[in-house]
Scaffold this active site. Structure first.
Site, mmCIF file in Angstrom:
data_model
loop_
_atom_site.group_PDB
_atom_site.id
_atom_site.type_symbol
_atom_site.label_atom_id
_atom_site.label_comp_id
_atom_site.label_asym_id
_atom_site.label_seq_id
_atom_site.Cartn_x
_atom_site.Cartn_y
_atom_site.Cartn_z
ATOM 1 N N HIS A 67 -4.718 -3.221 6.556
ATOM 2 C CA HIS A 67 -4.511 -3.523 5.130
ATOM 3 C C HIS A 67 -5.856 -3.955 4.550
ATOM 4 C CE1 HIS A 67 -3.107 -5.031 1.349
ATOM 5 N NE2 HIS A 67 -3.623 -6.202 1.612
ATOM 6 N N ASP A 91 0.839 -1.203 0.000
ATOM 7 C CA ASP A 91 0.000 0.000 0.000
ATOM 8 C C ASP A 91 0.874 1.253 0.000
ATOM 9 O OD1 ASP A 91 -2.468 -1.629 0.478
ATOM 10 O OD2 ASP A 91 -1.376 -2.092 2.305
HETATM 11 P P1 NAI Z 1 -2.278 -18.251 -4.060
HETATM 12 O O1 NAI Z 1 -3.653 -18.802 -3.866
HETATM 13 O O2 NAI Z 1 -1.681 -18.188 -5.411
HETATM 14 O O3 NAI Z 1 -1.267 -19.067 -3.140
HETATM 15 C C1 NAI Z 1 -1.521 -19.363 -1.814
HETATM 16 C C2 NAI Z 1 -0.792 -20.645 -1.490
HETATM 17 O O4 NAI Z 1 -0.920 -20.889 -0.101
HETATM 18 C C3 NAI Z 1 -1.344 -21.866 -2.210
HETATM 19 O O5 NAI Z 1 -0.287 -22.530 -2.896
HETATM 20 C C4 NAI Z 1 -1.917 -22.725 -1.090
HETATM 21 O O6 NAI Z 1 -1.749 -24.118 -1.329
HETATM 22 C C5 NAI Z 1 -1.062 -22.268 0.087
HETATM 23 N N1 NAI Z 1 -1.644 -22.535 1.389
HETATM 24 C C6 NAI Z 1 -2.942 -22.468 1.768
HETATM 25 N N2 NAI Z 1 -3.091 -22.833 3.048
HETATM 26 C C7 NAI Z 1 -1.851 -23.103 3.504
HETATM 27 C C8 NAI Z 1 -1.356 -23.552 4.753
HETATM 28 N N3 NAI Z 1 -2.173 -23.784 5.783
HETATM 29 N N4 NAI Z 1 -0.029 -23.743 4.873
HETATM 30 C C9 NAI Z 1 0.803 -23.535 3.846
HETATM 31 N N5 NAI Z 1 0.385 -23.138 2.626
HETATM 32 C C10 NAI Z 1 -0.930 -22.919 2.467
HETATM 33 O O7 NAI Z 1 -2.323 -16.815 -3.374
HETATM 34 P P2 NAI Z 1 -1.302 -15.602 -3.560
HETATM 35 O O8 NAI Z 1 -1.724 -14.788 -4.718
HETATM 36 O O9 NAI Z 1 0.089 -16.112 -3.499
HETATM 37 O O10 NAI Z 1 -1.645 -14.741 -2.269
HETATM 38 C C11 NAI Z 1 -1.372 -15.231 -0.965
HETATM 39 C C12 NAI Z 1 -2.021 -14.343 0.080
HETATM 40 O O11 NAI Z 1 -1.456 -13.044 0.067
HETATM 41 C C13 NAI Z 1 -3.528 -14.142 -0.082
HETATM 42 O O12 NAI Z 1 -4.122 -14.223 1.209
HETATM 43 C C14 NAI Z 1 -3.634 -12.716 -0.580
HETATM 44 O O13 NAI Z 1 -4.870 -12.140 -0.241
HETATM 45 C C15 NAI Z 1 -2.493 -12.073 0.159
HETATM 46 N N6 NAI Z 1 -2.029 -10.796 -0.382
HETATM 47 C C16 NAI Z 1 -1.664 -9.831 0.529
HETATM 48 C C17 NAI Z 1 -1.194 -8.619 0.105
HETATM 49 C C18 NAI Z 1 -0.805 -7.567 1.089
HETATM 50 O O14 NAI Z 1 -0.503 -6.452 0.660
HETATM 51 N N7 NAI Z 1 -0.761 -7.802 2.404
HETATM 52 C C19 NAI Z 1 -1.084 -8.318 -1.333
HETATM 53 C C20 NAI Z 1 -1.435 -9.396 -2.199
HETATM 54 C C21 NAI Z 1 -1.909 -10.597 -1.724
#
Ligand code: NAI
Length: 327
Positions: free
Chosen positions: A187, A159
C-alpha cells in the site's frame, strides 16, 4: 439473539475513526444481525475527544450497539477483542526518514501485537489501516506468536476501490460490471493495480483500454490518489478509507461473492513469487471466514516487473524493521 462481537478501534478520535465508528455501530461492518461492543483506544491526550465521539454514538441510539469502552490502556482495549482495526499510527512529518517512520510505528505496533497476543479472543481478526500499513501489520504479527499469522492483514481495499472507480469512469460502465480487480504489493506508490485479470462484462479490461492509458494514467492515478486527495481536501482520505475498512472486514467475515475476488494484503505463502511471510496485497477470496489467494493466474512480463518492484519495497521494509529489532 447473537452474542455481541467485540470490535476494537485504535486512533478512534482521528479522522478515519470518526468516519468508521458510526458505520460499525450501525451494523455495516459485520452485518445487520450482529450486535457490537466497541473498544476505543487512544493516546491519553485524545481520550477526551474519543469520549465526545462516544457521546454522539450514544445519541444515534443504534439498536446493535451494546456498549462503548474508551481507554488508553492496551490490555483493556484488546481484552476479548474479535475484530481489531488498527488505525492510529505515527504519520511521517517533515524531515523524517523512512527508518525513523518505521521505528516510530514500531513503538506503536509492537506493543499492540503483544497485547493482542495476550488478551484478544481466539478468533481475533486484525486489519491494519495505519501507515505504513503492510509493515505495521508485520510488526504486530511478529509480536503475537500465539495468534495464527493469517489473522493479520493490511488494507489495500481503498486502492482496489479506487481502481474500480477509475476504470468504470474510463469505460463509462457501472462499477458493478467490473470483476476480478487486483492490487498487488505494498500500500504505497509502488502498488500495482492489475487490469490484465480484471473483467468488464466478461472481457479482459486491459484489452478495452489504450495501453498508454493503462500505463501512464490508470496506474499512477490509482497509486497517487492518496496524495491527490490531500492536495484537494487539505486532509488525507478518511471516509473512503473507513469505507474500505468496512468492505475488508465484511468480506472477511461474510465471504466474497461467487465469480469475483477482491484485494487484501495478507501473509504470503510464497504464491506468485512473493517471499513467504511478507504481508503483500493479492487477489483474494474469502471462504469460511478465511482469506485465500486466488491461484493459477498467468503473470505477463509487464505485470511481473511491477509486482516484483513493489514486493522488493516490502522486503526492504521488512529488513529495516528486522534491523531495528521490531520483528
Ligand atoms: P488522524 O491523525 O486523524 O488520527 C489518528 C489518531 O490515532 C489520532 O487521534 C491519534 O491520537 C491516534 N493515535 C496515535 N497513536 C496512537 C496509539 N499509539 N494508540 C492509539 N491511538 C493512537 O489520522 P487518520 O486520518 O485517521 O489516519 C490514520 C492512519 O490511517 C494514518 O496512518 C493514515 O496514513 C492511514 N491511512 C491508511 C489508508 C490505507 O488505505 N491503508 C488510507 C488512509 C489513511
Amino acid at each position: 439473539a447473537k452474542a455481541p462481537v467485540n470490535v476494537t478501534v485504535t486512533g478512534a478520535a482521528g479522522q478515519i475513526g470518526y468516519a468508521l465508528l458510526f458505520r460499525i455501530a450501525s451494523g455495516q461492518l459485520l452485518g445487520p444481525d450482529t450486535p457490537v461492543k466497541l473498544r476505543l483506544l487512544e493516546i491519553p491526550q485524545a481520550v477526551k475527544a474519543a469520549e465526545g465521539t462516544a457521546m454522539e454514538l450514544e445519541d444515534c441510539a443504534f439498536p446493535l450497539l451494546q456498549g462503548i469502552d474508551i481507554t488508553d490502556d492496551l490490555a483493556k482495549a484488546f481484552d476479548g477483542t474479535n475484530v481489531a482495526l488498527l488505525v492510529g499510527a505515527r504519520p511521517r512529518t517533515k524531515g523524517m526518514e523512512r527508518g525513523d517512520l518505521l521505528e516510530a510505528n514500531g513503538g506503536i505496533f509492537k506493543p499492540q501485537g503483544r497485547a493482542i497476543n495476550d488478551h484478544a479472543a481466539d478468533d481475533v481478526r486484525v486489519l491494519v489501516v495505519g501507515n505504513p500499513a503492510n509493515t505495521n501489520a508485520l510488526i504486530a504479527q511478529a509480536n503475537a506468536p500465539d495468534v495464527p499469522a493469517e489473522r493479520f492483514t493490511a488494507m489495500t481495499r481503498l486502492d482496489h476501490n479506487r481502481a474500480l472507480s477509475q476504470l468504470a469512469g474510463k469505460l463509462q460502465v457501472p462499477v458493478s460490471e467490473i470483476k476480478k480487480m487486483t492490487i498487488w504489493g505494498n500500500h504505497s506508490a509502488t502498488q500495482y493495480p492489475d487490469l490484465f485479470h480484471a473483467e468488464v462484462r466478461g472481457e479482459v479490461a486491459a484489452k478495452l483500454v489504450e495501453q498508454e492509458w493503462l500505463r501512464d494514467t490508470f496506474i499512477p492515478t490509482v497509486a497517487k490518489r492518496g496524495a491527490a486527495i490531500i492536495e484537494a481536501r487539505g486532509a488525507s482520505s478518511a471516509a473512503s478509507a473507513a469505507n474500505a475498512a468496512i468492505d475488508h472486514v465484511f468480506d472477511w467475515v461474510n465471504g466474497t461473492p461467487e465469480g469475483d475476488w477482491t484485494s487484501a494484503a495478507i501473509p504470503s505463502d510464497g504464491s506468485y513469487g512473493v517471499p513467504e511471510g511478507l504481508i503483500s496485497s493479492f487477489p483474494v477470496v474469502s471462504r469460511d471466514g478465511r482469506w485465500e489467494i486466488v491461484q493459477g493466474l498467468e503473470i505477463d512480463e509487464f505485470s511481473r516487473e511491477k509486482i516484483d518492484a513493489s514486493v522488493a519495497e516490502l522486503a526492504e521494509e521488512r529488513d529495516a524493521v528486522k534491523q531495528l529489532g521490531l520483528v
